[in-house]
Each structure stands twice: as C-alpha cells, then as structure tokens.
Design a protein around this motif. Structure first.
Motif, PDB file in Angstrom:
ATOM      1  N   ASP A  31       0.825  -1.205   0.000  1.00 18.53           N
ATOM      2  CA  ASP A  31       0.000   0.000   0.000  1.00 18.53           C
ATOM      3  C   ASP A  31       0.862   1.260   0.000  1.00 18.53           C
ATOM      4  N   TYR A  32       2.035   1.168   0.631  1.00 24.16           N
ATOM      5  CA  TYR A  32       2.907   2.343   0.695  1.00 24.16           C
ATOM      6  C   TYR A  32       3.362   2.773  -0.703  1.00 24.16           C
ATOM      7  N   VAL A  33       3.461   1.800  -1.612  1.00 24.90           N
ATOM      8  CA  VAL A  33       3.876   2.114  -2.977  1.00 24.90           C
ATOM      9  C   VAL A  33       2.836   2.993  -3.670  1.00 24.90           C
ATOM     10  N   LEU A  34       1.577   2.792  -3.299  1.00 23.22           N
ATOM     11  CA  LEU A  34       0.502   3.548  -3.931  1.00 23.22           C
ATOM     12  C   LEU A  34       0.148   4.811  -3.167  1.00 23.22           C
ATOM     13  N   ASN A  35       0.054   4.726  -1.841  1.00 19.62           N
ATOM     14  CA  ASN A  35      -0.490   5.838  -1.053  1.00 19.62           C
ATOM     15  C   ASN A  35       0.464   6.456  -0.039  1.00 19.62           C
ATOM     16  N   GLY A  36       1.617   5.835   0.182  1.00 23.18           N
ATOM     17  CA  GLY A  36       2.534   6.334   1.204  1.00 23.18           C
ATOM     18  C   GLY A  36       3.159   7.661   0.835  1.00 23.18           C
ATOM     19  N   LYS A  37       3.678   8.339   1.852  1.00 27.99           N
ATOM     20  CA  LYS A  37       4.345   9.616   1.649  1.00 27.99           C
ATOM     21  C   LYS A  37       5.789   9.527   2.135  1.00 27.99           C
ATOM     22  N   LYS A  38       6.635  10.305   1.526  1.00 26.46           N
ATOM     23  CA  LYS A  38       8.046  10.323   1.887  1.00 26.46           C
ATOM     24  C   LYS A  38       8.209  10.640   3.377  1.00 26.46           C
ATOM     25  N   GLY A  39       9.013   9.809   4.060  1.00 25.82           N
ATOM     26  CA  GLY A  39       9.259  10.020   5.477  1.00 25.82           C
ATOM     27  C   GLY A  39       8.301   9.288   6.390  1.00 25.82           C
ATOM     28  N   VAL A  94      11.822   4.436   7.250  1.00 23.23           N
ATOM     29  CA  VAL A  94      10.892   5.401   6.679  1.00 23.23           C
ATOM     30  C   VAL A  94      10.869   5.255   5.162  1.00 23.23           C
ATOM     31  N   GLN A  95       9.798   5.729   4.570  1.00 24.80           N
ATOM     32  CA  GLN A  95       9.615   5.606   3.134  1.00 24.80           C
ATOM     33  C   GLN A  95      10.557   6.547   2.394  1.00 24.80           C
ATOM     34  N   ALA A  96      11.162   6.024   1.319  1.00 26.15           N
ATOM     35  CA  ALA A  96      12.180   6.787   0.593  1.00 26.15           C
ATOM     36  C   ALA A  96      11.587   7.887  -0.263  1.00 26.15           C
ATOM     37  N   SER A  97      10.384   7.669  -0.791  1.00 21.73           N
ATOM     38  CA  SER A  97       9.801   8.637  -1.720  1.00 21.73           C
ATOM     39  C   SER A  97       8.283   8.552  -1.641  1.00 21.73           C
ATOM     40  N   ASP A  98       7.607   9.598  -2.109  1.00 23.18           N
ATOM     41  CA  ASP A  98       6.143   9.562  -2.152  1.00 23.18           C
ATOM     42  C   ASP A  98       5.666   8.403  -3.011  1.00 23.18           C
TER      43      ASP A  98
END
Length: 479
Positions: A31-39, A94-98
C-alpha cells in the motif's frame, strides 16, 4: 526510443520487485507504494500482543500511548510497536519517496504549477525581448561563436539569444529562469528542425551542454551547507565550478566529435578563452574576499543579475516602444501574450513530467534502487575505493533521476558524517555538478513533441559520469 525503453524497464522491474517482495515476505504490504508519503514509517509486520516478547508486552501496556520504541539510535531507523485494535503493528525505517498517487498530486501542485508560474513570467519577458529587438541584437553579437558550436542554426537566429540566457541563468544558479529560457530555446530550434519527430544536432548539443550544469554561484548548495552549520559554507564553490566546467568542456568535445564540428575555428577558440578568462577572473576575486565577503557576494550576485535582466528588458522595451506600436500591441499586452504561451507550454509538458516522476517513485520505493546502490558501493569498496567516496555515491547515482531525492541524500550525508567531512563535501559537489537527466529530457523534448531523442540520453549520462569522476578527483585535491 532509448528513453521509452528505459522508462518501461524502470516500471516493469520495479513492479516485479515489489510484487516479488510481497510474496517472499520482503514487503509486508504494498500500500505504501501507492499511497505512502516520503518520510512515513514503514510497516514491516503485524502481530498479536501475546506473541511478542514479554518485555515488549510490558512496555506497551505501561505506555499511555500503547507504543514502544526499540533501539532508539540517531543513526538508524527505530523499530516502533503500536498496539491498536487487538494487534500490534510494527514499523521500521521510513519511506524513501512519495507513493504513486501522492507523486501524481505533488507533480501537479509542487512542480508543474510553480513551473507554469515561472514559465508565464519569463516567457512574458522573452516576448518583450523579441518585439523590442533585444533578442535579435544579442543573437547578432554571439552568432560568430554559436555558428561554430551549432552549425545547423542560421546566423542571427533567435534561438541563440534564448540559449545564451539559459546558459547564463544556469551559470548564476537561477533555476527558475533557466528552464523557461531553455524551453523557449528548444521551441525555437524545433522550428528549424527538418524532422519534427527526431532531435536535431543543435537540440542534442544544447541539451548535453545544459546537462553539464556549468555553475558559478551554487547558491542552493551554499545555503544547505550553512543550514548544517558548515565552518565555511562556500568552501565547495570552487570545486563545483571546476567540476561543472570540465563536464561542460567534455560534453562539447564528445558531442562535437559525433557531429563533426570544426574545433580549429578561431572564433570558437576566442569565445572559449573568453569564458575561461571570465571564470578565472571571478574565481580570483571571490578568493580574495574573507568569509563574510564571500557569503555576501554569493548570496547577492545571482539575485542582482536576475533583477538586472528584468530591469533591462523593461527599460529597453520602453525605449523601443515604437516597435510595439508597429506590431499593433503594447508592452503590457505583449507580456500577457508571452505569459499565455508559457502557460500553454507548462500544460503541454505535464504528462511527460508525470510519467517520469511516477516511474522514479516506483523505482525508489521498490527497494531496487537501494539494492543497486548498496551493490555498487560494495563493489567499489572491494576495489579499494575509500569509504568516504562510496558513502557519497547514492547522491551521484540518484542525481540523474531526482533532484529532490539526491538532495535528501546530500543532506543526510552532511548530517551523518558532518558538513565539513570529505563525504559531506563530495556529496555537495555531486549535487551541484550534474543535471536531473531524465527529468530534463522529459521536459525539454516533451515541450516540442520529440519522439526520437537519438543519442541524447547516452551522451548526457556519459557527461554525468564524467562529472562524477571529476568531482571525486577535484574533491580529493581540495580536501
């Protein structure tokens, strides 16, 4: 064709890696690939409370927020346990990119809309330069040198003045002005392009010279270093100038050989020596200043030059107001017409920017980029390359894809190793001395509907590589 296939390769490989990671438990969710935000914190697992170690259970139950953070180390991402709705969600890193959808949104609101505003304003000014005759005069002055670098461009053609303004804006670190001038140059070159679907030699030469990013005042880099409390924020200025200048010369020679340009031309040699002399003179002047003087000079020169360009355009237009009357318009109406053209250009390039940024988002969030980066760093470290260099390689690798992403790595390198460390300084030089190649190709060629970019991508990436190697050598020499 090459860019299209590369774009597809990024998409397909990233999707395969993401889906494969889900089925191999490398990823807990996509889901993070579609809706996640950086950080955003990355969820890596979910467990029932009773299945966790006893000390974690006790810590969660005693916490008012029902949260427990494990291994709180400033240099590493924490592992966080959050108890909610009878289960414990576990986060680490944490997520690398939006994600894909936030990237679509940010592409419009954070990139395209500001870009359209810049385009509207500067295209309005360029319309004044055209009607007032200033662009024609500038082209006439520079035609002897430009005719050798761009032999297919007619003498005194308006594209010469646009390219000059683009190079000057890049030279002074005026990114907001450089892009509108560059897009106008591409559109002007497209008018004399015999094959509208294929990049002309002049367009390729312009793009490759642009990719080298010749910069005199790296204002943004100095600002970031100052924010990280560097002892002398401007100490990377000279290495940035040298690296970008060598990259520019390399781009000119490589593309010139491909296009069979005559390097023995007297006017070309004079123009090149004039540029070198100007750069050396400015370097001597800047080096003669103390720390406060350098900071004051570098922080004001770019802004002063931009104000000068705007003021000169308006005053010159007023002096030559008769030409506007002859064209059945006024100075303000001409500005509005140019601004409207800039607005249309911004709307036109949006799909190209969107497609490229979404692909880069998937590439970074898939973990594939990180794996490749670590793999290359591992190989270089076993080849005897110093750790200080390998630690800064992520900036160099991500720079052709994403300016914001590489900037994040640069800031992280300064915070992790120190802004005055070799790694911190080298990361800054990497960031300054190269261009966001894939983004620039998408924007510039997209603005004129070029389908076949020929050898542009390969040549621009080669220039990026030369800038990386030069940056390492120059940084080793200075620091």
């Amino acid at each position: 064709m090459v860019l299209s296939r590369f774009w597809l390769a990024i998409f397909v490989s990233s999707i395969v890696f993401i889906v494969g990671g889900l089925f191999t438990s490398y990823n807990y969710s996509i889901d993070y690939v579609l809706n996640g935000k950086k950080g955003d914190p990355m969820q890596v697992d979910e467990q029932y409370l009773q299945n966790l170690p006893a000390f974690i259970q006790d810590s969660i139950q005693k916490s008012p927020e029902k949260t427990f953070v494990l291994n709180q180390v400033t240099s590493d991402a924490d592992t966080t346990y959050v108890y909610k709705n009878q289960s414990v969600k576990i986060y680490s890193g944490v997520q690398a990119s939006d994600g894909l959808l936030p990237t679509c949104k940010s592409s419009l609101f954070d990139i395209i809309l500001p870009l359209i505003a810049y385009l509207a304003f500067f295209c309005g000014l360029m319309e004044l330069l055209i009607i007032s005759g200033a662009a024609e005069r500038l082209a006439t002055k520079l035609s002897p040198a430009f005719s050798k670098v761009f032999p297919s461009v007619p003498k005194n053609h308006e594209s010469i003045s646009y390219m000059t303004l683009n190079f000057a804006a890049n030279f002074l670190g005026l990114d907001s002005a450089a892009t509108p001038f560059g897009l106008k140059a591409m559109q002007s070159l497209q008018e004399i392009n015999p094959d509208k679907d294929k990049a002309s030699d002049a367009q390729i030469m312009f793009m490759c010279l642009h990719a080298a990013g010749l910069t005199l005042i790296p204002t943004s880099i100095i600002g970031y270093r100052a924010a990280e409390n560097a002892a002398n924020p401007a100490d990377v200025m000279l290495p940035c100038i040298i690296t970008s200048f060598i990259g520019t010369i390399a781009a000119f020679i490589l593309v010139g050989i491909k296009q069979r340009i005559n390097f023995k031309s007297a006017s070309l040699v004079v123009a090149l020596m004039t540029v070198i002399g100007g750069i050396v003179g400015l370097l001597f002047y800047v080096n003669s200043l103390d720390l406060i003087g350098k900071n004051h000079f570098t922080s004001n020169l770019s802004g002063l030059m931009l104000v000068f360009i705007i003021g000169f355009t308006l005053v010159f237009s007023f002096i030559n107001e008769k030409k506007f009357v002859a064209s059945k318009t006024t100075i303000f109406d001409a500005f509005v017409t140019g601004a409207n053209n800039g607005l249309q250009t911004g709307v036109k390039i949006f799909p190209y920017v969107l497609g490229m940024l979404v692909a880069i988002s998937l590439f970074r969030n898939s973990g594939l980029f990180e794996m490749i980066t670590h793999g290359i760093s591992f190989v270089f470290s076993h080849m005897g390359v110093a750790k200080e260099i390998t630690d800064s390689l992520p900036v160099a690798m991500l720079r052709p894809f994403s300016s914001g992403g590489s900037r994040g790595f640069m800031i992280d390198a300064m915070r992790t190793y120190g802004p005055d460390s070799f790694t911190g300084r080298l990361s800054c030089i990497f960031q300054c001395s190269a261009e966001t190649t894939f983004y620039v190709i998408a924007v510039y060629f997209g603005s004129v509907n070029i389908k076949n970019t020929r050898y542009t991508l390969g040549m621009m990436l080669l220039v990026d590589l030369i800038c990386v190697i030069t940056a390492v050598l120059v940084a080793s020499w200075f620091f």
